[in-house]
Design a protein around this motif. Structure first.
Motif, PDB file in Angstrom:
ATOM      1  N   LYS A  35     -31.795  74.435 -46.811  1.00 37.34           N
ATOM      2  CA  LYS A  35     -30.393  74.343 -47.249  1.00 37.34           C
ATOM      3  C   LYS A  35     -29.752  75.723 -47.353  1.00 37.34           C
ATOM      4  CE  LYS A  35     -30.500  72.024 -51.070  1.00 37.34           C
ATOM      5  NZ  LYS A  35     -30.265  71.177 -52.236  1.00 37.34           N
ATOM      6  N   LYS A  37     -30.000  77.944 -45.131  1.00 38.74           N
ATOM      7  CA  LYS A  37     -29.616  78.278 -43.768  1.00 38.74           C
ATOM      8  C   LYS A  37     -28.540  77.327 -43.220  1.00 38.74           C
ATOM      9  CE  LYS A  37     -31.819  78.771 -39.218  1.00 38.74           C
ATOM     10  NZ  LYS A  37     -33.099  78.666 -38.514  1.00 38.74           N
ATOM     11  N   TYR A  38     -28.559  76.069 -43.669  1.00 39.19           N
ATOM     12  CA  TYR A  38     -27.648  75.038 -43.185  1.00 39.19           C
ATOM     13  C   TYR A  38     -26.704  74.595 -44.301  1.00 39.19           C
ATOM     14  CZ  TYR A  38     -30.704  74.594 -39.132  1.00 39.19           C
ATOM     15  OH  TYR A  38     -31.431  74.856 -37.997  1.00 39.19           O
ATOM     16  N   ASP A  39     -25.484  74.254 -43.916  1.00 40.68           N
ATOM     17  CA  ASP A  39     -24.482  73.794 -44.875  1.00 40.68           C
ATOM     18  C   ASP A  39     -24.592  72.273 -45.020  1.00 40.68           C
ATOM     19  OD1 ASP A  39     -22.392  73.683 -46.622  1.00 40.68           O
ATOM     20  OD2 ASP A  39     -20.832  74.153 -45.138  1.00 40.68           O
ATOM     21  N   ILE A  40     -25.538  71.844 -45.868  1.00 51.92           N
ATOM     22  CA  ILE A  40     -25.821  70.430 -46.073  1.00 51.92           C
ATOM     23  C   ILE A  40     -26.424  70.254 -47.458  1.00 51.92           C
ATOM     24  CG2 ILE A  40     -28.113  70.614 -45.038  1.00 51.92           C
ATOM     25  CD1 ILE A  40     -27.756  67.784 -43.887  1.00 51.92           C
ATOM     26  N   VAL A  65     -22.127  67.295 -45.315  1.00 47.86           N
ATOM     27  CA  VAL A  65     -22.776  67.747 -44.077  1.00 47.86           C
ATOM     28  C   VAL A  65     -21.769  68.530 -43.238  1.00 47.86           C
ATOM     29  CG1 VAL A  65     -24.022  67.027 -42.014  1.00 47.86           C
ATOM     30  CG2 VAL A  65     -24.280  65.733 -44.147  1.00 47.86           C
ATOM     31  N   ASN A  66     -21.924  69.834 -43.210  1.00 48.59           N
ATOM     32  CA  ASN A  66     -21.067  70.713 -42.422  1.00 48.59           C
ATOM     33  C   ASN A  66     -21.894  71.479 -41.402  1.00 48.59           C
ATOM     34  OD1 ASN A  66     -18.616  70.104 -43.868  1.00 48.59           O
ATOM     35  ND2 ASN A  66     -19.507  71.243 -45.570  1.00 48.59           N
ATOM     36  N   CYS A  67     -22.874  70.778 -40.825  1.00 46.98           N
ATOM     37  CA  CYS A  67     -23.745  71.347 -39.807  1.00 46.98           C
ATOM     38  C   CYS A  67     -24.271  70.197 -38.969  1.00 46.98           C
ATOM     39  CB  CYS A  67     -24.895  72.126 -40.455  1.00 46.98           C
ATOM     40  SG  CYS A  67     -26.033  71.085 -41.383  1.00 46.98           S
ATOM     41  N   ASP A  68     -25.071  70.501 -37.987  1.00 51.24           N
ATOM     42  CA  ASP A  68     -25.696  69.460 -37.171  1.00 51.24           C
ATOM     43  C   ASP A  68     -26.910  68.926 -37.941  1.00 51.24           C
ATOM     44  OD1 ASP A  68     -26.730  67.793 -35.249  1.00 51.24           O
ATOM     45  OD2 ASP A  68     -27.149  69.373 -33.795  1.00 51.24           O
ATOM     46  N   THR A  71     -30.264  68.786 -36.085  1.00 48.95           N
ATOM     47  CA  THR A  71     -30.945  70.083 -35.991  1.00 48.95           C
ATOM     48  C   THR A  71     -31.644  70.421 -37.299  1.00 48.95           C
ATOM     49  OG1 THR A  71     -29.304  70.838 -34.399  1.00 48.95           O
ATOM     50  CG2 THR A  71     -30.617  72.535 -35.483  1.00 48.95           C
ATOM     51  N   PHE A  72     -30.997  70.144 -38.418  1.00 50.03           N
ATOM     52  CA  PHE A  72     -31.596  70.393 -39.734  1.00 50.03           C
ATOM     53  C   PHE A  72     -32.927  69.650 -39.854  1.00 50.03           C
ATOM     54  CE2 PHE A  72     -32.351  68.958 -44.086  1.00 50.03           C
ATOM     55  CZ  PHE A  72     -32.329  70.157 -44.788  1.00 50.03           C
TER      56      PHE A  72
END
Length: 102
Positions: A35, A37-40, A65-68, A71-72
């Motif tokens: 989390k 690294k990713y916006d989720i 969820v503001n990322c893929d 991919t997460f």
């Protein structure tokens, strides 16, 4: 969104070497790290995941969820191989399949 992580045949063999609580801890820890690294926002609901080993699925709730998301969870699959392989003899390819429900 609701995400189902359904374990592959090799994944089933790997998770059988852990308790349900250990699996919840492993997945929660690795998701919290990702989390950063990713916006989720992701959470593992303990009530929905009482029998991970027998059901061969882990349910995760994702929001903001503001990322893929795909991919997460693919990166999560690569990351959780590390602790799962430690108790499994042999190679561990894919740990789980991802099913995302809106």
């Amino acid at each position: 969104m609701r995400v189902e992580l359904t374990f592959t045949n090799k994944g089933k063999l790997a998770i059988a070497n852990f308790s349900n609580e250990e699996l919840l801890e492993i997945f929660s820890r690795y998701m919290n790290t990702l989390k950063k690294k990713y916006d989720i926002e992701v959470a593992v609901d303990h009530d929905s995941n009482q029998n991970i080993i027998t059901e061969n699925v882990l349910f995760v709730d994702a929001s903001n969820v503001n990322c893929d998301a795909e991919t997460f969870f693919k990166e999560l699959s690569r990351d959780v191989k590390v602790p799962l392989k430690k108790r499994l003899d042999g190679n561990l390819d894919n740990v789980f399949k991802i099913k995302i429900s809106e």
